[in-house]
Design a protein around this motif. Structure first.
Motif, PDB file in Angstrom:
ATOM      1  N   THR A   3     -18.836 -45.678 -18.529  1.00 39.73           N
ATOM      2  CA  THR A   3     -19.311 -44.494 -19.254  1.00 39.73           C
ATOM      3  C   THR A   3     -18.533 -43.226 -18.949  1.00 39.73           C
ATOM      4  O   THR A   3     -19.045 -42.135 -19.159  1.00 39.73           O
ATOM      5  CB  THR A   3     -20.782 -44.240 -18.918  1.00 39.73           C
ATOM      6  N   LYS A   4     -17.328 -43.331 -18.478  1.00 42.11           N
ATOM      7  CA  LYS A   4     -16.574 -42.155 -18.034  1.00 42.11           C
ATOM      8  C   LYS A   4     -16.522 -41.020 -19.061  1.00 42.11           C
ATOM      9  O   LYS A   4     -16.761 -39.871 -18.712  1.00 42.11           O
ATOM     10  CB  LYS A   4     -15.173 -42.558 -17.614  1.00 42.11           C
ATOM     11  N   PRO A  18     -23.013 -44.463 -27.141  1.00 43.11           N
ATOM     12  CA  PRO A  18     -23.612 -45.783 -27.400  1.00 43.11           C
ATOM     13  C   PRO A  18     -24.585 -46.182 -26.293  1.00 43.11           C
ATOM     14  O   PRO A  18     -24.587 -45.598 -25.212  1.00 43.11           O
ATOM     15  CB  PRO A  18     -22.400 -46.715 -27.435  1.00 43.11           C
ATOM     16  N   LEU A  19     -25.390 -47.176 -26.562  1.00 40.44           N
ATOM     17  CA  LEU A  19     -26.312 -47.733 -25.576  1.00 40.44           C
ATOM     18  C   LEU A  19     -25.597 -48.899 -24.909  1.00 40.44           C
ATOM     19  O   LEU A  19     -25.386 -49.939 -25.517  1.00 40.44           O
ATOM     20  CB  LEU A  19     -27.591 -48.201 -26.280  1.00 40.44           C
ATOM     21  N   PHE A  20     -25.203 -48.723 -23.644  1.00 40.76           N
ATOM     22  CA  PHE A  20     -24.380 -49.707 -22.952  1.00 40.76           C
ATOM     23  C   PHE A  20     -25.200 -50.882 -22.447  1.00 40.76           C
ATOM     24  O   PHE A  20     -26.315 -50.708 -21.975  1.00 40.76           O
ATOM     25  CB  PHE A  20     -23.658 -49.060 -21.763  1.00 40.76           C
ATOM     26  N   TYR A  25     -24.885 -51.719 -16.273  1.00 42.16           N
ATOM     27  CA  TYR A  25     -26.023 -51.562 -17.181  1.00 42.16           C
ATOM     28  C   TYR A  25     -26.661 -52.901 -17.554  1.00 42.16           C
ATOM     29  O   TYR A  25     -27.679 -52.923 -18.227  1.00 42.16           O
ATOM     30  CB  TYR A  25     -25.602 -50.819 -18.451  1.00 42.16           C
ATOM     31  N   ARG A  26     -26.090 -54.006 -17.114  1.00 42.84           N
ATOM     32  CA  ARG A  26     -26.735 -55.303 -17.334  1.00 42.84           C
ATOM     33  C   ARG A  26     -27.976 -55.441 -16.477  1.00 42.84           C
ATOM     34  O   ARG A  26     -28.885 -56.183 -16.824  1.00 42.84           O
ATOM     35  CB  ARG A  26     -25.783 -56.441 -16.984  1.00 42.84           C
ATOM     36  N   PHE A  27     -28.032 -54.724 -15.340  1.00 41.42           N
ATOM     37  CA  PHE A  27     -29.124 -54.887 -14.383  1.00 41.42           C
ATOM     38  C   PHE A  27     -30.057 -53.679 -14.324  1.00 41.42           C
ATOM     39  O   PHE A  27     -31.253 -53.840 -14.164  1.00 41.42           O
ATOM     40  CB  PHE A  27     -28.566 -55.142 -12.983  1.00 41.42           C
ATOM     41  N   THR A  28     -29.515 -52.469 -14.385  1.00 44.15           N
ATOM     42  CA  THR A  28     -30.341 -51.263 -14.261  1.00 44.15           C
ATOM     43  C   THR A  28     -30.109 -50.326 -15.435  1.00 44.15           C
ATOM     44  O   THR A  28     -29.054 -50.323 -16.042  1.00 44.15           O
ATOM     45  CB  THR A  28     -30.028 -50.483 -12.966  1.00 44.15           C
ATOM     46  N   ARG A  29     -31.118 -49.512 -15.714  1.00 41.94           N
ATOM     47  CA  ARG A  29     -30.995 -48.518 -16.780  1.00 41.94           C
ATOM     48  C   ARG A  29     -30.223 -47.294 -16.307  1.00 41.94           C
ATOM     49  O   ARG A  29     -29.632 -46.591 -17.097  1.00 41.94           O
ATOM     50  CB  ARG A  29     -32.378 -48.055 -17.225  1.00 41.94           C
ATOM     51  N   ARG A  91     -33.941 -54.651 -18.347  1.00 40.05           N
ATOM     52  CA  ARG A  91     -33.264 -53.967 -17.252  1.00 40.05           C
ATOM     53  C   ARG A  91     -34.265 -53.307 -16.332  1.00 40.05           C
ATOM     54  O   ARG A  91     -35.289 -52.805 -16.769  1.00 40.05           O
ATOM     55  CB  ARG A  91     -32.322 -52.895 -17.799  1.00 40.05           C
ATOM     56  N   PHE A  92     -33.934 -53.283 -15.035  1.00 43.90           N
ATOM     57  CA  PHE A  92     -34.768 -52.590 -14.063  1.00 43.90           C
ATOM     58  C   PHE A  92     -34.487 -51.102 -14.155  1.00 43.90           C
ATOM     59  O   PHE A  92     -33.411 -50.678 -14.569  1.00 43.90           O
ATOM     60  CB  PHE A  92     -34.482 -53.097 -12.648  1.00 43.90           C
ATOM     61  N   ARG A  93     -35.446 -50.301 -13.728  1.00 42.32           N
ATOM     62  CA  ARG A  93     -35.294 -48.857 -13.872  1.00 42.32           C
ATOM     63  C   ARG A  93     -34.343 -48.274 -12.833  1.00 42.32           C
ATOM     64  O   ARG A  93     -33.444 -47.513 -13.175  1.00 42.32           O
ATOM     65  CB  ARG A  93     -36.655 -48.191 -13.763  1.00 42.32           C
ATOM     66  N   LEU A  94     -34.528 -48.595 -11.555  1.00 40.04           N
ATOM     67  CA  LEU A  94     -33.690 -47.996 -10.521  1.00 40.04           C
ATOM     68  C   LEU A  94     -33.148 -49.034  -9.547  1.00 40.04           C
ATOM     69  O   LEU A  94     -31.949 -49.124  -9.340  1.00 40.04           O
ATOM     70  CB  LEU A  94     -34.490 -46.935  -9.751  1.00 40.04           C
ATOM     71  N   LEU A  95     -34.033 -49.802  -8.950  1.00 41.83           N
ATOM     72  CA  LEU A  95     -33.637 -50.774  -7.932  1.00 41.83           C
ATOM     73  C   LEU A  95     -33.641 -52.164  -8.530  1.00 41.83           C
ATOM     74  O   LEU A  95     -34.687 -52.670  -8.945  1.00 41.83           O
ATOM     75  CB  LEU A  95     -34.598 -50.719  -6.737  1.00 41.83           C
ATOM     76  N   PRO A  96     -32.487 -52.812  -8.593  1.00 43.48           N
ATOM     77  CA  PRO A  96     -32.440 -54.156  -9.179  1.00 43.48           C
ATOM     78  C   PRO A  96     -33.405 -55.125  -8.488  1.00 43.48           C
ATOM     79  O   PRO A  96     -33.487 -55.157  -7.275  1.00 43.48           O
ATOM     80  CB  PRO A  96     -30.992 -54.587  -8.974  1.00 43.48           C
TER      81      PRO A  96
END
Length: 99
Positions: A3-4, A18-20, A25-29, A91-96
């Motif tokens: 997302t640079k 875009p929504l990655f 981003y596969r695991f956390t939001r 996806r998890f919010r913060l901690l996978p």
């Protein structure tokens, strides 16, 4: 970095963002917030070495990040509409694997 071109320290509306769904981003939001939380936890454990540093990190940093994530998610809900809750369910919010 995924997302640079879209990264900023403030919540700035960007219509073309875009929504990655790849990379972290596969695991956390919020992978940047997850990284910041783990870095802060590691630094406090290194400096103090006491179990209270874990509690204080969860209380202070965790509550600040929770507030920030709530603001971001309300914005994304408005921007992406019905697709955002579906994306969040995977996806998890913060901690996978925890939160």
């Amino acid at each position: 970095m995924v997302t640079k071109p879209y990264f900023s320290r403030t919540i700035i509306p960007q219509e073309d963002r875009p929504l990655f769904s790849r990379g972290p981003y596969r695991f956390t939001r919020h992978p940047y917030h997850s990284g910041f939380f783990f870095i802060t936890l590691g630094i406090t454990m290194f400096i103090s070495g006491h179990w209270l540093s874990i509690v204080s990190t969860f209380l202070f940093i965790g509550s600040a990040l929770h507030y920030r994530m709530s603001l971001e998610e309300s914005y994304y809900q408005k921007q992406y509409g019905d697709i955002y809750p579906v994306w969040c369910r995977h996806r998890f919010r913060l901690l996978p694997f925890l939160y």
